[in-house]
Write an enzyme that holds these catalytic residues in place. Structure first.
Site, short mmCIF file in Angstrom:
data_model
loop_
_atom_site.label_atom_id
_atom_site.label_comp_id
_atom_site.label_asym_id
_atom_site.label_seq_id
_atom_site.Cartn_x
_atom_site.Cartn_y
_atom_site.Cartn_z
N CYS A 122 5.36 -7.32 65.93
CA CYS A 122 6.05 -6.79 64.76
C CYS A 122 6.78 -5.51 65.18
O CYS A 122 6.51 -4.94 66.23
CB CYS A 122 5.07 -6.39 63.66
SG CYS A 122 3.96 -7.68 63.13
N SER A 161 15.33 -11.36 79.24
CA SER A 161 14.28 -10.43 79.65
C SER A 161 14.10 -10.35 81.17
O SER A 161 13.47 -9.43 81.66
CB SER A 161 12.96 -10.77 78.97
OG SER A 161 12.70 -12.14 79.15
N ASP A 198 10.29 -12.64 83.54
CA ASP A 198 9.28 -11.64 83.22
C ASP A 198 7.88 -12.16 83.46
O ASP A 198 7.01 -11.44 83.93
CB ASP A 198 9.46 -11.17 81.76
CG ASP A 198 9.45 -12.32 80.80
OD1 ASP A 198 8.38 -12.74 80.36
OD2 ASP A 198 10.55 -12.83 80.49
#
Ligand code: SF4
Length: 434
Positions: free
Chosen positions: A2, A273, A336
Site C-alpha cells: 500500500c 524494475s 529484480d
C-alpha cells in the site's frame, strides 16, 4: 503493498492530496481512498481502481486544509470510525502478524467486526485510547508486525511508524508552509516539497496548523528496514531511509557484474524494475546497456496483481521484444528477483529464443527467494518459490538460460549501505525476527 500520504496546509489541499496519493499508485492498484478535514467534519471517499481514473472527476466536496490518501492492493482505506475522541479516519500499510489473536480478544470485549482487514483492528485498538496518542501507543503495544499509518481527526493528523521501521515513511515541507508525510519521497518532487527527514522507527507524530511535532518514539533494539523496497518495491525517484533507490539498484547491478562477469554484446533489463540493476551492470562491465524489451505503457505492474493467474497474464502482455536488438546477440538480462521462474521461462526466454538470441545470461538483484513476507509486501506462498525446490543450477536449466547468477545477502547490505542487522532479510533467510 500500500501507499499512504498525508498533507496539511493553510490553503485547500485537495489537488496536492490527489497528486501525492497518485504518485504512490505503484504501491497498490486495486483500491484507493481520500479523506479530508475542512472545518466541518471528516469526509471520506474510497474507490475500487486507480487514483487518476476514479478520483480525477470526483474531488468535489472533498476540499479542505488537511487530508490523508491511500493506494492499496488489498482493501479499501481509509476507514472511518466514530469514537469517544470524535470521528476519525485511518489508513495503514503493513501486516499484523498476530491479527487473529487480537481480533478474538476484541470480540471477547464485545467488539464486532465488519471485515477481517487489519485496518479495522488498528482503528478499534486506537479508539480504545484516552486520546489518539494514547490509542496509537496501545495499538503499538498489542500488535506484532509492520505498520506505517496516518490518522485524520478534527483538525489534526497523526502518523506513526512501527518500532522496527519495516515500512518506509518520510516527512516533507514546502516553502508555503505546507507539510506532508508519505510512504515514498517520489510523492514530493512534482508537488514542490523537499525532504525534511525520514520518520524514525517507533516515532509518533502530530500535525497541527502545518507544524509536525514528535510526541513519542517507541523504543526497540531491533531495526528491520524492508530490503525489498530498494530491490523492487519503491520508485527509483525515491530516497528511503537516506538511500536513493536508484543508486542502490545500480550498486546491486555493479555487484552482479563483479561477481558474475561474462562476455556479452548487450546488457538489458526486465523493465521496469530491472532497469537500474542493468545500468549498474553495464557501467561496471563496460558492456553497452540497451532496451531489448519495452514495457507497454498501458499494462500494469505484474507483481501487484492480486492472483497468480492475473500476474502471469499481465506479465505476458506487458513485455514486447525488439527483434533487431536480439538476433545473434549474447544478452545479459537483469531482473529484480525470481519468484517461480515461470515468467522468465514461458515468456522472456521464449521471446528471446524466437527472435534468434545467441546466449542469454540472467542476473538477479537479490538472493534466491525462500520465504513468504509476513510484513505486508507480498502474498506469495513458500511452495510457489522456485528456490525452495531447486538449486540455482536447476533453476537455470528450468528457465532455459545459458547462465544464471544471484546477488548475495552481503551484496544487498553493501548496495544499500546499511548494516545487515538493520535490514529485514526474511525473504531470503526464512528467519522472522518479529
Ligand atoms: S520479508 Fe522481504 S518483503 Fe517482507 S519486509 Fe522483509 S525484506 Fe521486505
Amino acid at each position: 503493498m500500500c501507499g499512504i500520504f498525508a498533507i496539511a496546509a493553510k490553503e485547500n489541499i485537495i489537488d496536492d492530496l490527489f497528486l501525492g496519493t497518485f504518485y504512490l499508485q505503484h504501491r497498490g492498484q486495486q483500491y484507493c481512498g481520500i479523506s479530508t478535514w475542512g472545518g466541518d467534519g471528516v469526509r471520506i471517499r474510497t474507490h475500487r481502481g486507480m487514483v487518476r481514473e476514479t478520483f480525477s472527476k470526483d474531488l468535489v466536496g472533498l476540499e479542505g486544509t488537511m487530508g490523508i490518501g491511500h493506494t492499496s492492493l488489498k482493501d479499501r482505506q481509509p476507514i472511518k470510525l466514530d469514537s469517544k475522541m470524535g470521528e476519525f479516519t485511518v489508513a495503514f500499510e503493513g501486516n499484523i502478524v498476530n491479527a487473529k489473536e487480537i481480533m478474538d480478544d476484541l470480540k471477547k470485549q464485545g467488539h464486532s467486526f465488519y471485515s477481517d482487514a487489519d485496518i479495522e483492528i488498528i482503528g478499534k485498538l486506537i479508539a480504545q485510547g484516552d486520546d489518539f496518542i494514547d490509542g496509537i501507543k496501545r495499538m503499538a503495544a498489542k500488535i506484532r508486525g509492520a505498520y506505517a499509518l496516518v490518522l485524520l481527526s478534527r483538525g489534526k493528523i497523526y502518523a506513526a511508524r512501527d518500532k522496527h521501521g519495516f515500512r518506509p515513511m518520510i516527512i516533507g515541507q514546502r516553502a508555503d508552509g505546507a507539510v506532508a508525510i508519505t510512504s515514498e519521497s517520489c510523492s514530493f518532487v512534482n508537488l514542490g516539497f523537499s525532504i525534511l527527514r525520514d520518520v524514525k522507527p517507533g516515532e509518533i507524530l502530530e500535525v497541527e496548523d502545518s507544524t509536525v511535532k514528535t510526541v513519542e518514539i517507541l523504543q526497540s533494539n531491533l531495526v528491520q528496514y524492508c530490503t525489498f523496497e530498494w530491490v523492487y518495491t519503491a520508485s527509483v525517484a525515491s530516497t528511503i531511509d537516506g538511500m536513493s533507490v536508484d543508486i542502490a539498484r545500480r550498486n546491486l547491478g555493479a555487484a552482479l557484474s563483479k561477481r558474475y562477469p561474462v562476455n556479452a554484446d548487450v546488457v538489458c533489463a526486465v523493465p521496469n524494475s530491472g532497469i537500474g540493476h542493468a545500468i549498474g551492470y553495464a557501467q561496471q562491465s563496460k558492456i553497452p546497456f540497451d532496451h531489448v524489451f519495452v514495457k507497454y505503457d498501458y499494462a500494469s505492474r505484474s507483481y501487484t496483481q492480486p492472483t497468480q493467474a492475473e500476474r502471469d497474464r499481465e506479465a505476458k502482455v506487458k513485455l514486447i521484444p525488439i527483434p533487431a536488438k536480439i538476433k545473434d546477440r549474447r544478452v545479459v538480462i537483469c531482473d529484480d528477483s525470481i519468484v517461480r521462474g515461470t515468467q522468465m521461462k514461458n515468456d522472456l526466454m521464449v521471446k528471446l529464443r524466437k527472435n534468434g538470441v545467441r546466449e542469454v545470461h540472467v542476473r538477479v538483484a537479490c538472493p534466491p527467494l525462500k520465504a513468504p513476507c509476513l510484513y505486508g509486501v507480498a502474498t506469495r506462498s513458500k511452495k510457489e518459490l522456485a528456490a525452495n525446490e531447486k538449486t540455482v543450477e536447476q533453476i537455470r536449466g528450468y528457465i532455459g538460460a545459458d547462465g544464471l547468477g544471484y546477488a548475495t545477502i552481503e551484496d544487498l547490505g553493501q548496495a544499500i549501505g546499511k548494516p545487515l542487522d538493520q535490514l529485514c532479510l526474511s525473504c531470503w533467510t526464512d528467519v522472522y525476527k518479529v
